[in-house]
Design a protein around this motif. Structure first.
Motif, short mmCIF file in Angstrom:
data_model
loop_
_atom_site.label_atom_id
_atom_site.label_comp_id
_atom_site.label_asym_id
_atom_site.label_seq_id
_atom_site.Cartn_x
_atom_site.Cartn_y
_atom_site.Cartn_z
N GLN A 129 0.84 -1.20 0.00
CA GLN A 129 0.00 0.00 0.00
C GLN A 129 0.88 1.26 0.00
O GLN A 129 0.64 2.19 -0.77
CB GLN A 129 -0.92 -0.01 1.22
N PHE A 130 1.90 1.27 0.83
CA PHE A 130 2.78 2.44 0.90
C PHE A 130 3.68 2.54 -0.33
O PHE A 130 4.02 3.65 -0.75
CB PHE A 130 3.60 2.44 2.19
N LEU A 131 4.04 1.40 -0.91
CA LEU A 131 4.79 1.44 -2.16
C LEU A 131 3.94 2.04 -3.28
O LEU A 131 4.45 2.76 -4.15
CB LEU A 131 5.27 0.04 -2.55
N SER A 132 2.65 1.78 -3.25
CA SER A 132 1.74 2.36 -4.23
C SER A 132 1.72 3.89 -4.11
O SER A 132 1.73 4.61 -5.11
CB SER A 132 0.33 1.79 -4.03
N ILE A 133 1.72 4.37 -2.89
CA ILE A 133 1.78 5.83 -2.66
C ILE A 133 3.12 6.38 -3.14
O ILE A 133 3.17 7.43 -3.78
CB ILE A 133 1.53 6.15 -1.17
N ALA A 134 4.21 5.66 -2.86
CA ALA A 134 5.53 6.09 -3.30
C ALA A 134 5.59 6.15 -4.82
O ALA A 134 6.15 7.08 -5.41
CB ALA A 134 6.61 5.15 -2.76
N LYS A 135 4.99 5.16 -5.47
CA LYS A 135 4.97 5.12 -6.94
C LYS A 135 4.20 6.31 -7.50
O LYS A 135 4.61 6.94 -8.48
CB LYS A 135 4.36 3.80 -7.41
N ALA A 136 3.09 6.64 -6.86
CA ALA A 136 2.30 7.81 -7.28
C ALA A 136 3.10 9.10 -7.09
O ALA A 136 3.06 10.00 -7.94
CB ALA A 136 0.99 7.87 -6.51
N SER A 137 3.84 9.18 -6.01
CA SER A 137 4.69 10.36 -5.76
C SER A 137 5.80 10.46 -6.80
O SER A 137 6.24 11.56 -7.15
CB SER A 137 5.29 10.31 -4.36
N CYS A 138 6.23 9.33 -7.31
CA CYS A 138 7.21 9.30 -8.40
C CYS A 138 6.62 9.98 -9.63
O CYS A 138 7.28 10.81 -10.28
CB CYS A 138 7.53 7.84 -8.71
N GLY A 139 5.39 9.65 -9.96
CA GLY A 139 4.71 10.28 -11.09
C GLY A 139 4.50 11.77 -10.86
O GLY A 139 4.68 12.58 -11.78
N GLU A 140 4.14 12.13 -9.65
CA GLU A 140 3.95 13.54 -9.31
C GLU A 140 5.26 14.31 -9.48
O GLU A 140 5.29 15.40 -10.06
CB GLU A 140 3.45 13.66 -7.88
N THR A 141 6.35 13.73 -9.03
CA THR A 141 7.65 14.37 -9.17
C THR A 141 8.02 14.52 -10.64
O THR A 141 8.55 15.56 -11.06
CB THR A 141 8.74 13.57 -8.42
N LYS A 186 9.16 1.90 -12.20
CA LYS A 186 9.10 0.50 -12.65
C LYS A 186 9.63 -0.44 -11.57
O LYS A 186 9.07 -1.53 -11.35
CB LYS A 186 9.89 0.31 -13.94
N GLN A 187 10.71 -0.06 -10.91
CA GLN A 187 11.27 -0.91 -9.85
C GLN A 187 10.31 -1.03 -8.67
O GLN A 187 10.15 -2.12 -8.11
CB GLN A 187 12.60 -0.35 -9.37
N ILE A 188 9.68 0.07 -8.31
CA ILE A 188 8.71 0.02 -7.21
C ILE A 188 7.55 -0.90 -7.61
O ILE A 188 7.12 -1.75 -6.81
CB ILE A 188 8.20 1.44 -6.86
N GLY A 189 7.06 -0.77 -8.83
CA GLY A 189 5.98 -1.65 -9.31
C GLY A 189 6.39 -3.11 -9.31
O GLY A 189 5.62 -3.98 -8.91
N GLY A 190 7.61 -3.37 -9.72
CA GLY A 190 8.12 -4.75 -9.71
C GLY A 190 8.22 -5.30 -8.30
O GLY A 190 7.90 -6.47 -8.06
N PHE A 191 8.64 -4.46 -7.37
CA PHE A 191 8.75 -4.90 -5.98
C PHE A 191 7.36 -5.15 -5.39
O PHE A 191 7.16 -6.11 -4.64
CB PHE A 191 9.51 -3.86 -5.16
N MET A 192 6.40 -4.33 -5.78
CA MET A 192 5.02 -4.56 -5.34
C MET A 192 4.52 -5.92 -5.83
O MET A 192 3.89 -6.67 -5.08
CB MET A 192 4.11 -3.43 -5.85
N ASN A 193 4.81 -6.23 -7.09
CA ASN A 193 4.40 -7.53 -7.64
C ASN A 193 5.08 -8.68 -6.92
O ASN A 193 4.45 -9.71 -6.62
CB ASN A 193 4.72 -7.60 -9.14
N TYR A 194 6.36 -8.52 -6.61
CA TYR A 194 7.10 -9.54 -5.87
C TYR A 194 6.43 -9.78 -4.52
O TYR A 194 6.22 -10.93 -4.11
CB TYR A 194 8.56 -9.12 -5.68
#
Length: 129
Positions: free
Chosen positions: A67-79, A109-117
């Protein structure tokens, strides 16, 4: 995740910290330091990437971490979006933009991959032992 003992060992956190530091470097060498609102926004969103990675990690459960990685990924897009404004206002060169933009895409992409893992892992987190 079994061999990772602390968040400082996470490659995604290390890379997010580098991005956050780069944003501050851009501020120091450009007129971004005079654009308080934009700097505050991009500084906040880049910091949110690394902070949410840590907050999720420290919760000791895969579901909360994802859940928090999802927020981090969204912040990546915002940045990334705010980086366009930094470019459009001529605070960085196109080359600097391209370099940092690519780093943000790779981190996302790495955050998304880690979420999948984590989703596929049988390990549910240390608080479930």
């Amino acid at each position: 995740m079994g061999t990772i003992k602390q968040f400082e060992d996470l490659e995604i956190w290390i890379k997010s910290r580098e991005i956050c530091n780069k944003i501050f470097e851009i501020r120091e060498k450009s007129d971004l330091k005079k654009d308080y609102r934009l700097f505050d926004q991009i500084n906040g969103s880049s910091g949110s990437i690394m902070d949410n990675i840590v907050e999720g990690f420290e919760r000791n459960g895969n579901n909360e971490f994802r859940q928090f990685l999802s927020i981090a990924k969204a912040s990546c897009g915002e940045t990334r979006s705010q980086l366009y404004r930094v470019l459009d206002r001529n605070y960085i060169t196109r080359e600097e933009f391209d370099t940092e933009h690519e780093k943000l895409i790779m981190l996302s992409k790495q955050i998304g991959g880690f979420m999948n893992y984590l989703q596929q892992s049988d390990y549910k987190g240390s608080k479930f032992k």
